[in-house]
Design a protein around this motif. Structure first.
Motif, PDB file in Angstrom:
ATOM      1  N   ALA A  88      -7.566  17.027  -0.543  1.00 18.44           N
ATOM      2  CA  ALA A  88      -8.210  16.914   0.696  1.00 18.44           C
ATOM      3  C   ALA A  88      -8.235  15.237   1.108  1.00 18.44           C
ATOM      4  CB  ALA A  88      -9.670  17.174   0.745  1.00 18.44           C
ATOM      5  N   GLN A  89      -8.127  14.511  -0.045  1.00  9.58           N
ATOM      6  CA  GLN A  89      -7.898  13.085   0.313  1.00  9.58           C
ATOM      7  C   GLN A  89      -6.772  12.716   0.818  1.00  9.58           C
ATOM      8  OE1 GLN A  89      -9.273  11.696  -3.522  1.00  9.58           O
ATOM      9  NE2 GLN A  89     -10.919  10.512  -2.504  1.00  9.58           N
ATOM     10  N   ILE A  90      -5.643  13.338   0.381  1.00  9.74           N
ATOM     11  CA  ILE A  90      -4.255  13.186   0.893  1.00  9.74           C
ATOM     12  C   ILE A  90      -3.841  13.769   2.008  1.00  9.74           C
ATOM     13  CG2 ILE A  90      -1.902  13.922   0.447  1.00  9.74           C
ATOM     14  CD1 ILE A  90      -2.430  13.909  -2.769  1.00  9.74           C
ATOM     15  N   ARG A  91      -4.588  15.054   2.373  1.00  4.43           N
ATOM     16  CA  ARG A  91      -4.519  15.385   3.684  1.00  4.43           C
ATOM     17  C   ARG A  91      -4.937  14.767   4.756  1.00  4.43           C
ATOM     18  NH1 ARG A  91      -8.181  19.778   3.281  1.00  4.43           N
ATOM     19  NH2 ARG A  91      -9.702  18.453   4.340  1.00  4.43           N
ATOM     20  N   GLU A  92      -6.157  14.210   4.393  1.00  3.91           N
ATOM     21  CA  GLU A  92      -6.873  13.230   5.546  1.00  3.91           C
ATOM     22  C   GLU A  92      -6.544  12.063   5.671  1.00  3.91           C
ATOM     23  OE1 GLU A  92      -8.962  14.862   7.660  1.00  3.91           O
ATOM     24  OE2 GLU A  92      -8.780  16.581   6.849  1.00  3.91           O
ATOM     25  N   GLN A  93      -6.239  11.218   4.665  1.00  3.32           N
ATOM     26  CA  GLN A  93      -6.049   9.840   4.427  1.00  3.32           C
ATOM     27  C   GLN A  93      -4.502   9.514   4.520  1.00  3.32           C
ATOM     28  OE1 GLN A  93      -9.024   7.726   1.826  1.00  3.32           O
ATOM     29  NE2 GLN A  93     -10.047   9.670   1.804  1.00  3.32           N
ATOM     30  N   LEU A  94      -3.561  10.455   4.012  1.00  6.03           N
ATOM     31  CA  LEU A  94      -2.164  10.234   4.290  1.00  6.03           C
ATOM     32  C   LEU A  94      -1.422  11.149   4.993  1.00  6.03           C
ATOM     33  CD1 LEU A  94      -1.450   9.733   0.230  1.00  6.03           C
ATOM     34  CD2 LEU A  94      -1.707   7.863   1.956  1.00  6.03           C
ATOM     35  N   SER A  95      -2.087  11.315   6.088  1.00  2.74           N
ATOM     36  CA  SER A  95      -1.658  12.292   7.142  1.00  2.74           C
ATOM     37  C   SER A  95      -0.309  12.050   7.572  1.00  2.74           C
ATOM     38  CB  SER A  95      -2.628  12.452   8.336  1.00  2.74           C
ATOM     39  OG  SER A  95      -2.856  11.172   9.153  1.00  2.74           O
ATOM     40  N   LEU A  96       0.320  10.768   7.733  1.00  2.22           N
ATOM     41  CA  LEU A  96       1.542  10.658   8.261  1.00  2.22           C
ATOM     42  C   LEU A  96       2.660  11.233   7.378  1.00  2.22           C
ATOM     43  CD1 LEU A  96       1.498   7.230  10.001  1.00  2.22           C
ATOM     44  CD2 LEU A  96       1.066   9.721  10.786  1.00  2.22           C
ATOM     45  N   ALA A  97       2.422  11.105   5.913  1.00  9.63           N
ATOM     46  CA  ALA A  97       3.187  11.722   4.752  1.00  9.63           C
ATOM     47  C   ALA A  97       3.052  13.070   5.005  1.00  9.63           C
ATOM     48  CB  ALA A  97       2.936  11.126   3.515  1.00  9.63           C
TER      49      ALA A  97
ATOM     50  N   LEU B  28      -1.268  22.613   2.090  1.00 12.24           N
ATOM     51  CA  LEU B  28       0.023  22.887   1.102  1.00 12.24           C
ATOM     52  C   LEU B  28       1.040  21.561   1.171  1.00 12.24           C
ATOM     53  CD1 LEU B  28       1.365  26.768   1.978  1.00 12.24           C
ATOM     54  CD2 LEU B  28       0.071  25.852  -0.012  1.00 12.24           C
ATOM     55  N   ALA B  29       1.046  21.047   2.207  1.00 10.03           N
ATOM     56  CA  ALA B  29       1.887  19.533   1.934  1.00 10.03           C
ATOM     57  C   ALA B  29       1.103  18.589   1.262  1.00 10.03           C
ATOM     58  CB  ALA B  29       2.196  19.451   3.565  1.00 10.03           C
ATOM     59  N   ALA B  30      -0.054  18.668   1.501  1.00 11.74           N
ATOM     60  CA  ALA B  30      -0.709  17.786   0.547  1.00 11.74           C
ATOM     61  C   ALA B  30      -0.772  17.998  -0.884  1.00 11.74           C
ATOM     62  CB  ALA B  30      -2.249  17.511   0.901  1.00 11.74           C
ATOM     63  N   LEU B  31      -0.753  19.197  -1.296  1.00 19.28           N
ATOM     64  CA  LEU B  31      -0.525  19.820  -2.762  1.00 19.28           C
ATOM     65  C   LEU B  31       0.590  19.367  -3.201  1.00 19.28           C
ATOM     66  CD1 LEU B  31      -1.519  21.257  -5.087  1.00 19.28           C
ATOM     67  CD2 LEU B  31      -0.855  23.276  -3.885  1.00 19.28           C
ATOM     68  N   ALA B  32       1.658  19.416  -2.324  1.00 20.64           N
ATOM     69  CA  ALA B  32       3.032  19.157  -2.598  1.00 20.64           C
ATOM     70  C   ALA B  32       3.365  17.682  -3.011  1.00 20.64           C
ATOM     71  CB  ALA B  32       3.933  19.563  -1.693  1.00 20.64           C
ATOM     72  N   ILE B  33       2.639  16.927  -1.943  1.00 15.25           N
ATOM     73  CA  ILE B  33       2.830  15.441  -2.455  1.00 15.25           C
ATOM     74  C   ILE B  33       2.194  15.034  -3.476  1.00 15.25           C
ATOM     75  CG2 ILE B  33       1.922  13.318  -1.479  1.00 15.25           C
ATOM     76  CD1 ILE B  33       2.269  14.554   1.547  1.00 15.25           C
ATOM     77  N   LYS B  34       0.934  15.598  -3.788  1.00 15.26           N
ATOM     78  CA  LYS B  34       0.348  15.302  -5.336  1.00 15.26           C
ATOM     79  C   LYS B  34       1.297  15.596  -6.382  1.00 15.26           C
ATOM     80  CE  LYS B  34      -4.058  16.084  -7.791  1.00 15.26           C
ATOM     81  NZ  LYS B  34      -5.277  16.783  -7.666  1.00 15.26           N
ATOM     82  N   GLN B  35       1.504  16.870  -6.300  1.00 13.50           N
ATOM     83  CA  GLN B  35       2.466  17.414  -7.382  1.00 13.50           C
ATOM     84  C   GLN B  35       3.770  16.420  -7.550  1.00 13.50           C
ATOM     85  OE1 GLN B  35       3.133  21.685  -7.398  1.00 13.50           O
ATOM     86  NE2 GLN B  35       5.111  21.581  -8.660  1.00 13.50           N
ATOM     87  N   ALA B  36       4.343  15.930  -6.395  1.00 17.78           N
ATOM     88  CA  ALA B  36       5.638  15.440  -6.486  1.00 17.78           C
ATOM     89  C   ALA B  36       5.314  13.719  -6.747  1.00 17.78           C
ATOM     90  CB  ALA B  36       6.170  15.564  -5.350  1.00 17.78           C
ATOM     91  N   ARG B  37       3.940  13.291  -7.123  1.00 14.03           N
ATOM     92  CA  ARG B  37       3.845  12.200  -7.391  1.00 14.03           C
ATOM     93  C   ARG B  37       4.099  11.204  -5.935  1.00 14.03           C
ATOM     94  NH1 ARG B  37       6.523  10.254 -12.308  1.00 14.03           N
ATOM     95  NH2 ARG B  37       5.522   8.671 -12.131  1.00 14.03           N
ATOM     96  N   GLY B  38       3.955  11.624  -4.817  1.00 14.44           N
ATOM     97  CA  GLY B  38       4.217  10.977  -3.579  1.00 14.44           C
ATOM     98  C   GLY B  38       5.610  10.834  -3.332  1.00 14.44           C
TER      99      GLY B  38
END
Length: 364
Positions: free
Chosen positions: A35-44, A59-69
């Protein structure tokens, strides 16, 4: 086919475990939530959705977390997941003219119906590090954060009144689907735009920059850049009419290019077009510039030999997943291949040395 060396499976399992530890980082620091990635790293998140061809912020936020950015790795994960999803139907084309805009600007007209909405943008910031963010304090709320609720007309439509801009052909044919059909050349504009939407932002940006520096004669103005939400509708055969099934946040860019005319077209302004998921302005503008450069043939322009004009070069190399796969496969074992090349070089060296000796003996 790659054959694992002895102990390879255990090494791979340990590599996966180590990767999980690296992904988590210092356990004394709170774990970053999806949720933090989705809301605060929205451009990524928006970039991953756009280049992954799947509109799902979670799902995009989950993928970013799994991929370490690593955004390209995250895009790969999203595309792979996308292939497992059933296709239930097709939505109707979205009407961007009905967009509820929270950002809408034009570099060609100052006063436009509906006004210019600056929205959330880095354009007017000073690009100085804001150390107040490190203090994790509360951010003051914007005074006017509501989107433009009433639909606003496309700004390039004003040029149509005097016939100063090319008319876009209205076709009823269903465009090809790049995710289900292989790319073929020459590609029509619909297929090219799909490819550019999924293309790597950095690659498309570099090509767009090259057109501005003279490699394609592409002096463009941003006729309109808008960011906002549009409803998505789907025809339900059992009901006999379309129903709204959700909303998409999109970025749309139309560029206006001076065109002196050709053997087939009169002097006028021509268009470049970009449309992407989320707020991805740099990608949408870059896409519009490259789209216009690729249209040189249909507009009767000269081929300047620029990279951005070469359809096969642009479309065959813009996909970061294909590029990454081909690039990174050379990390994998190529022992047999290398040994054969090593033996070839050794043989060539022996032959070259023998030739030199023969020449020396003949000279003596």
């Amino acid at each position: 086919m790659y054959v694992a060396v002895k102990g390879g499976e255990r090494a791979i399992e340990n590599a996966h475990a180590w990767l999980a530890e690296e992904r988590r980082g210092d356990k004394g620091v709170a774990e970053l939530s999806v949720a933090q990635i989705r809301e605060q790293l929205s451009l990524a998140v928006n970039r991953v959705m756009a280049e992954g061809s799947l509109y799902d912020p979670d799902l995009a936020a989950l993928a970013i977390k799994q991929a370490r950015g690593d955004l390209i790795e995250a895009i790969f994960l999203v595309r792979a997941y996308r292939t497992t999803l059933p296709r239930l139907g097709a939505s109707k084309p979205v009407e961007t003219g009905e967009m509820a805009c929270d950002r809408r600007i034009s570099a060609t007209f100052k006063d436009v119906p509906g006004g210019q909405l600056l929205g959330p943008t880095f354009d007017y910031t000073h690009r100085l590090l804001d150390f107040a963010l490190d203090a994790e304090g509360e951010i003051p709320e914007a005074q006017s954060g509501e989107p433009q609720a009433a639909p606003v007309p496309h700004i390039t439509g004003f040029l149509n009144r005097d016939g100063m801009i090319e008319q876009e052909p209205q076709g009823d044919a269903t465009p090809p689907d790049l995710t289900r059909e292989p790319m073929e050349f020459p590609a029509n504009r619909a297929l090219r735009l799909q490819n550019l939407t999924r293309g790597d932002e950095g690659f498309v940006l570099g090509l767009a920059y090259s057109t501005q520096r003279g490699y394609a004669r592409n002096h463009a103005f941003v006729g309109e850049l808008r960011v906002g939400t549009v409803p998505v509708e789907m025809e339900i055969p059992e009901l006999g009419f379309a129903i709204e099934i959700g909303e998409l946040r999109l970025t749309e860019c139309e560029t206006v290019n001076q065109f002196k005319g050709s053997k087939t077209e009169p002097p006028q302004f021509t268009r470049g077009y970009g449309l992407t998921f989320g707020m991805t302005e740099r990608k949408a503008i870059s896409m519009a510039l490259v789209d216009r450069a690729l249209r040189w043939r249909e507009l009767g322009e000269d081929d300047l030999g620029a990279a951005a004009q070469d359809e096969e070069f642009v479309l065959a190399h813009s996909d970061n997943i294909q590029a990454t796969g081909f690039l990174e496969h050379i990390k994998l074992p190529h022992y047999v291949d290398f040994q054969s090349e090593l033996e070839l070089v050794r043989r060539l060296r022996r032959e070259a040395q023998a030739t030199r000796q023969d020449q020396q003996e003949a000279a003596e």
